[in-house]
Design an enzyme around this catalytic site. Structure first.
Site, PDB file in Angstrom:
ATOM      1  CG  ASN A 145      -1.733   1.266   1.353  1.00  0.00           C
ATOM      2  OD1 ASN A 145      -1.713   2.105   0.455  1.00  0.00           O
ATOM      3  ND2 ASN A 145      -2.471   1.387   2.449  1.00  0.00           N
ATOM      4  CB  ALA A 180      -9.383   1.614  -0.679  1.00  0.00           C
ATOM      5  N   GLY A 203       2.099  -2.451   4.809  1.00  0.00           N
ATOM      6  CA  GLY A 203       1.135  -1.416   5.174  1.00  0.00           C
ATOM      7  C   GLY A 203       0.783  -1.547   6.640  1.00  0.00           C
ATOM      8  CG  ASP A 205      -3.250  -2.523  12.576  1.00  0.00           C
ATOM      9  OD1 ASP A 205      -2.363  -3.392  12.484  1.00  0.00           O
ATOM     10  OD2 ASP A 205      -3.339  -1.743  13.538  1.00  0.00           O
ATOM     11  N   GLY A 206      -5.018  -1.744   8.383  1.00  0.00           N
ATOM     12  CA  GLY A 206      -6.064  -1.707   7.355  1.00  0.00           C
ATOM     13  C   GLY A 206      -5.688  -2.594   6.174  1.00  0.00           C
ATOM     14  N   GLY A 247       2.329   1.197   8.653  1.00  0.00           N
ATOM     15  CA  GLY A 247       1.034   1.843   8.887  1.00  0.00           C
ATOM     16  C   GLY A 247       1.093   2.836  10.029  1.00  0.00           C
ATOM     17  NE  ARG A 312      -7.879   6.895   6.209  1.00  0.00           N
ATOM     18  CZ  ARG A 312      -6.914   6.072   6.572  1.00  0.00           C
ATOM     19  NH1 ARG A 312      -5.666   6.377   6.339  1.00  0.00           N
ATOM     20  NH2 ARG A 312      -7.191   4.934   7.157  1.00  0.00           N
ATOM     21  CD  GLU A 517     -11.672  -0.113   6.854  1.00  0.00           C
ATOM     22  OE1 GLU A 517     -12.661   0.381   6.282  1.00  0.00           O
ATOM     23  OE2 GLU A 517     -10.507   0.230   6.610  1.00  0.00           O
TER      24      GLU A 517
END
Ligand code: 16C
Ligand code: ATP
Ligand code: CA
Length: 555
Positions: A145, A180, A203, A205-206, A247, A312, A517
């Site tokens: 990512n 995404a 990346g 945790d997402g 991340g 963000r 999320e």
């Protein structure tokens, strides 16, 4: 203790200008400095190094030409003239070296042999031992990512990880994500998984969440399991997952490795470590919503996440600012939590012991879980609700958190539930009831100190296999009627507040933070699936306290 008969090779070799007795067994490479004189030298103790074969990254031959030694990767290393005479035949062993705070480094040692055939014999013997390790991945599917954390994912992979994979002979297929859910959807439908020994995400945790969603979903479809049915026993994923941390929180990496260092994670992948991990499935009215491995949080952590999404651009600092804002806002939410306590297991959320590498609690409870699953199958029962009674708690909560692992991270080094286990088939349900701001601050502060965050009258914690939540506004008419009778005056006012939010009272419902999320529903049904996935990790290692008797240097 290693028996001499298991020795594969024993030679006198040189490291720089010193002679060592070097031995290779099936499990250990040891080099011990030769003590030339039998007289005791208090200031020159015999130096002994030992490396487990399972932690050797690779071995390479050093070739010498015109005063320089050529490495196998083609680069040249100048050697000193004095060394030159002795360094005709040499090989280098790359191995794992432990540093502070659970960090691993790739160290190397170059051995010089008396002749070429001996050097070749050493190289082929070490390679033969490495080839017997079947758990090491050879071909990996890597997703990067480029926008996670501080947007360093691509650089971290190229500069720190790819060279290590190359040295260890691990080949990769790298995909830099373009949007995404790119990785999730690729895994769900396109990826040729049979070609790989593991999947790696670069990346936070997402990104890890994307990978598990893709892999778990694909595995269920391939095995004819309906992911929408909350009572189905899910099929375990065969491919292991590696996380190269890049991340904002890296909570999964911290909990499984003990640090968020890309080199350490790459080395755990190379040596083929394996750490099973529980996964919660989250459903709403028999419809699958998401999987969770770390935190499912309603109230405080749900509100922090919702607020932080608008910030963000701030990077990782957004969580602290939103945390402060939500602490000051001090919203509480009404609803009903029902849960199925975990029975027959060992361990409680108030234990002093922590989930660590080779955790016996995870082993015992994992075994118990698979035995139960087998007997349920034999009895033709599809769910495991028969092992306990549902309990129900109705109330006003500042936070409802389900921690399937400790969630330890730099913000809270011991985590939301310090004694939670990675792979015991349970989640710790933490209920923080309505209390004053001062009391809530006391609770939050205890996440950063040695004090027990659960030892407060307004906090309770239960180790559970399954739970459900129903926000109050979703409750049935008869339940609302009952509430009304219990506390009619207050209920009338809160109903007015819900109907007229402009009055400034607390909103009726929060959202669920599911591993970072936001969930689209508030009424949820959560079930823990014991050890559904495996990571390239080994859990957090305890620092050695006593001398290791299996270490030949200690003998
Ligand atoms: C006074 C200091 C108190 C500090 C208390 C710190 C408790 C921190 C607990 C961290 C738990 C992280 C759980 C991990 C969840 C991940 O699956 C998820 C995805 O990455 N991360 C988040 O949702 C990101 C969630 C990030 C939540 C950060 C919350 C920060 C709270 C700050 C409160 C400030 C109060 C100040 C009062 C003066
Ligand atoms: N190419 C991309 N463009 C935009 N978003 C992406 C892309 N690839 C992945 N994403 C999404 O970016 C989100 C954040 O990614 P990631 O988890 O790597 O970083 P983070 O949020 O900063 O870290 P953490 O989750 O640890 O807080 C993920 O939810 C992922 O779905
Ligand atoms: Ca668990």
């Amino acid at each position: 203790m290693e028996r001499p008969s298991r020795l594969v090779l024993l030679s006198e070799l040189r490291v720089r200008n010193t002679t060592y007795d070097v031995s290779l067994s099936r499990s250990q490479l040891t080099w011990k400095r030769r003590v030339s004189s039998p007289v005791y030298h208090p200031f020159r103790p015999s130096v002994c190094h030992s490396v487990s074969v399972s932690e050797i990254i690779s071995v390479r031959e050093e070739e010498e030409e015109n005063g320089s030694r050529r490495r196998e990767d083609g680069s040249w290393k100048k050697i000193k003239e004095r060394e030159e005479k002795d360094c005709r035949q040499a090989f280098t062993v790359l191995y794992v070296e432990r540093c502070r705070q659970h960090r691993w480094r790739c160290a190397e040692v170059t051995f010089t042999c008396s002749d070429g055939p001996l050097c070749q014999h050493w190289i082929s013997s070490i390679r033969e031992q490495l080839a017997t390790i079947t758990s090491r991945p050879k071909h990996l599917l890597v997703y990067i990512n480029p926008y996670g954390g501080k947007r360093q994912g691509k650089r971290i992979y190229e500069q720190k990880v790819a060279p290590l994979f190359a040295q260890a002979g691990v080949s990769t297929h790298v995909i830099v994500t373009e949007y995404a859910n790119h990785a999730r959807d690729h895994l769900k439908t396109e990826a040729e998984l049979e070609k790989f020994d593991g999947v790696v995400c670069v990346g936070g945790d997402g990104m890890f969440s994307e990978i598990i969603h893709g892999l778990i979903w694909r595995t269920q479809i391939d095995n004819g399991v309906d992911p929408n049915c909350p009572d189905e026993t899910l099929s375990g994923c065969s491919l292991r997952i590696g996380i190269i941390p890049a991340g904002s929180t890296d909570c999964i990496c911290f909990a499984t490795v003990g640090t968020n260092d890309p080199v350490t994670s790459a080395l755990h992948i190379i040596v083929g470590d394996s750490q099973p991990m529980d996964v919660c499935s989250v459903h709403h009215n028999n419809t699958f919503l998401r999987y969770s491995v770390s935190l499912l949080g309603y109230g405080f952590y749900g509100d922090v996440l919702t607020d932080s999404e608008r910030k963000r651009w701030m990077g990782p600092a957004r969580y602290d600012l939103s945390g402060l804002k939500m602490f000051l806002t001090h919203h509480y939410y009404e609803g009903t939590v029902s849960y199925l306590p975990a029975r027959g297991i060992i361990g409680t959320p108030r234990d002093a012991a922590r989930c660590r590498s080779g955790c016996v609690v995870c082993q015992h409870n994992g075994q118990l879980h698979s035995e139960r699953a087998e007997s349920y199958e034999m009895d033709d029962m599809s769910n495991c609700e028969s092992d306990g009674e549902w309990r129900t708690i109705r109330g006003k909560f500042l936070a409802i958190n389900a921690a399937s692992m400790s969630c330890a991270c730099p913000r809270s080094p011991k985590g939301l539930s310090p004694a939670a286990h990675l792979a015991d088939g349970t989640t710790d349900l933490i209920l923080v009831r309505k209390c004053s701001r001062f009391d809530f601050l006391r609770h939050l502060l205890r996440h950063t100190s040695k004090d027990d965050q659960f030892d407060l009258t307004f906090v309770e914690v239960h180790r559970v296999r399954r739970f459900r939540f129903m926000p109050r506004h979703c409750q049935s008419d008869s339940e609302l009627e009952l509430d009304l009778q219990e506390n009619s005056k207050h209920q009338i006012f809160s109903q007015i507040c819900r109907d007229h939010p402009a009055c400034g009272c607390a909103p009726a419902y929060s959202s669920w933070n599911c591993d970072g999320e936001i969930l689209t529903h508030t009424a949820i049904d959560v079930r823990v699936h014991c050890q559904l996935i495996n990571l390239f990790a080994r859990g957090i290692e305890e620092p050695p306290v006593f001398e290791d008797l299996t270490n030949p240097c200690a003998i």
